[in-house]
Motif scaffolding. Structure first.
Motif, PDB file in Angstrom:
ATOM      1  N   HIS A  47      -1.526  13.732  -3.536  1.00 53.32           N
ATOM      2  CA  HIS A  47      -1.620  13.325  -2.136  1.00 53.32           C
ATOM      3  C   HIS A  47      -1.717  14.571  -1.259  1.00 53.32           C
ATOM      4  O   HIS A  47      -0.884  15.477  -1.347  1.00 53.32           O
ATOM      5  N   LYS A  48      -2.747  14.616  -0.424  1.00 53.91           N
ATOM      6  CA  LYS A  48      -2.899  15.753   0.475  1.00 53.91           C
ATOM      7  C   LYS A  48      -2.019  15.553   1.702  1.00 53.91           C
ATOM      8  O   LYS A  48      -2.080  14.523   2.372  1.00 53.91           O
ATOM      9  N   ILE A  49      -1.183  16.558   1.977  1.00 48.55           N
ATOM     10  CA  ILE A  49      -0.278  16.508   3.117  1.00 48.55           C
ATOM     11  C   ILE A  49      -0.974  17.149   4.312  1.00 48.55           C
ATOM     12  O   ILE A  49      -1.342  18.325   4.265  1.00 48.55           O
ATOM     13  N   ASN A  50      -1.149  16.396   5.361  1.00 46.22           N
ATOM     14  CA  ASN A  50      -1.790  16.909   6.570  1.00 46.22           C
ATOM     15  C   ASN A  50      -0.807  17.189   7.693  1.00 46.22           C
ATOM     16  O   ASN A  50      -1.082  17.987   8.585  1.00 46.22           O
ATOM     17  N   THR A  51       0.335  16.521   7.660  1.00 46.14           N
ATOM     18  CA  THR A  51       1.398  16.737   8.638  1.00 46.14           C
ATOM     19  C   THR A  51       2.737  16.642   7.915  1.00 46.14           C
ATOM     20  O   THR A  51       2.843  16.015   6.852  1.00 46.14           O
ATOM     21  N   VAL A  52       3.752  17.222   8.502  1.00 47.03           N
ATOM     22  CA  VAL A  52       5.091  17.156   7.909  1.00 47.03           C
ATOM     23  C   VAL A  52       5.543  15.707   7.776  1.00 47.03           C
ATOM     24  O   VAL A  52       6.106  15.304   6.749  1.00 47.03           O
ATOM     25  N   ASP A  53       5.272  14.901   8.792  1.00 45.95           N
ATOM     26  CA  ASP A  53       5.694  13.500   8.772  1.00 45.95           C
ATOM     27  C   ASP A  53       4.874  12.650   7.805  1.00 45.95           C
ATOM     28  O   ASP A  53       5.262  11.519   7.491  1.00 45.95           O
ATOM     29  N   GLY A  54       3.756  13.193   7.318  1.00 42.84           N
ATOM     30  CA  GLY A  54       2.882  12.438   6.430  1.00 42.84           C
ATOM     31  C   GLY A  54       3.198  12.590   4.958  1.00 42.84           C
ATOM     32  O   GLY A  54       2.440  12.118   4.101  1.00 42.84           O
ATOM     33  N   GLN A  55       4.334  13.230   4.626  1.00 45.95           N
ATOM     34  CA  GLN A  55       4.697  13.413   3.224  1.00 45.95           C
ATOM     35  C   GLN A  55       5.170  12.100   2.600  1.00 45.95           C
ATOM     36  O   GLN A  55       5.841  11.305   3.246  1.00 45.95           O
ATOM     37  N   LEU A  56       4.843  11.934   1.320  1.00 47.71           N
ATOM     38  CA  LEU A  56       5.362  10.793   0.568  1.00 47.71           C
ATOM     39  C   LEU A  56       6.704  11.122  -0.075  1.00 47.71           C
ATOM     40  O   LEU A  56       7.551  10.254  -0.261  1.00 47.71           O
ATOM     41  N   CYS A  57       6.879  12.385  -0.481  1.00 50.56           N
ATOM     42  CA  CYS A  57       8.137  12.871  -1.058  1.00 50.56           C
ATOM     43  C   CYS A  57       8.563  12.068  -2.286  1.00 50.56           C
ATOM     44  O   CYS A  57       9.751  11.820  -2.496  1.00 50.56           O
ATOM     45  N   GLU A  75      -9.553   8.444  -2.861  1.00 49.16           N
ATOM     46  CA  GLU A  75      -9.424   7.537  -1.728  1.00 49.16           C
ATOM     47  C   GLU A  75      -8.753   8.334  -0.633  1.00 49.16           C
ATOM     48  O   GLU A  75      -8.439   9.516  -0.823  1.00 49.16           O
ATOM     49  N   LYS A  76      -8.521   7.755   0.523  1.00 53.09           N
ATOM     50  CA  LYS A  76      -8.030   8.531   1.651  1.00 53.09           C
ATOM     51  C   LYS A  76      -6.780   9.340   1.291  1.00 53.09           C
ATOM     52  O   LYS A  76      -5.757   8.776   0.880  1.00 53.09           O
ATOM     53  N   ASP A  77      -6.925  10.667   1.406  1.00 51.21           N
ATOM     54  CA  ASP A  77      -5.845  11.635   1.179  1.00 51.21           C
ATOM     55  C   ASP A  77      -5.329  11.676  -0.257  1.00 51.21           C
ATOM     56  O   ASP A  77      -4.302  12.311  -0.526  1.00 51.21           O
ATOM     57  N   MET A  78      -6.020  11.040  -1.198  1.00 43.06           N
ATOM     58  CA  MET A  78      -5.645  11.095  -2.609  1.00 43.06           C
ATOM     59  C   MET A  78      -6.759  11.806  -3.376  1.00 43.06           C
ATOM     60  O   MET A  78      -7.929  11.406  -3.294  1.00 43.06           O
TER      61      MET A  78
END
Length: 218
Positions: A73-83, A104-107
């Motif tokens: 998963h591509k992290i674009n923002t700190v809040d966008g993390q899956l962790c 697919e989107k961000d994967m």
């Protein structure tokens, strides 16, 4: 300036606790290069994750997180993390050895050509836990080392103690590089380090492990 020195300068600018881990830590412990290294692994404490991600994004790195699937998963923002996992990959866009293809989107799927890393253009950060001045082994928090024993230094450069590195590498032990690291480092451990590793291996692998010293266990 070699790769480890470059990393040390880079991390000094971030100003957070870290320790080099993986095969490079074995080299620092032994004071020599034991084998080629395809990547650079760095231990960070979990409480610093968001600040680290923010810094890497602001510095122009591409940041990805494994998700337990075939994709990152591509992290674009700190809040966008899956962790979902306790590690991230940071890759310079100019790195020629990794190819990321969006599924697919961000994967993203990733291909790596297997080259030895010689430039500071890839860092895998692994997030760890500390508690009451102790470093907790990620796979079993009952296994711990005091911070002063867990993180050693050479020429001011912090690295994870070899007994901890080997415990992480004990699964899978049949990986060629893990076995080589064990063969190089195990005989250089002092008695206390060796005893801690043997005790931890016995607890982690109650049915046996090929790195267990049967003489010590009897």
């Amino acid at each position: 300036m070699d790769l480890i020195e470059q990393l040390h300068v880079f991390m000094a600018n971030i100003a957070m606790d870290y320790a080099i881990c993986g095969g490079h830590a074995i080299d620092l412990f032994l004071g020599r290069k034991t084998r080629p290294h395809k990547d650079l692994d760095v231990a960070i404490f979990g409480e610093d994750r968001d600040n680290l991600v923010a810094h890497m994004l602001n510095d122009g790195w591409d940041v990805y997180e494994p998700c337990g699937t075939a994709y990152l998963h591509k992290i674009n923002t700190v809040d966008g993390q899956l962790c979902t996992k306790m590690n991230i990959w940071c890759v310079r866009p100019t790195n020629p050895h990794y190819t990321f293809t969006e599924h697919e989107k961000d994967m993203y799927a990733v291909e790596f050509d297997g080259a030895e890393q010689t430039e500071l253009d890839f860092i895998e950060f692994l997030f760890n836990t500390r508690e009451d001045e102790a470093f907790l082994f990620a796979r079993n928090h009952d296994m711990k080392r005091s911070l002063e024993k867990a993180i050693l230094h050479v020429n001011g450069i912090p690295y994870l103690a070899p007994e901890l590195v080997l415990l992480y590498k004990s699964r899978p032990a049949d990986h060629e590089e893990n076995q080589l690291d064990f063969e190089c480092a195990a005989k250089a451990l002092n008695a206390e380090q060796r005893a801690w590793l043997q005790h931890s291996l016995a607890a982690l692998f109650p049915t046996g492990h090929k790195w267990l010293d049967t003489k010590e266990q009897s």
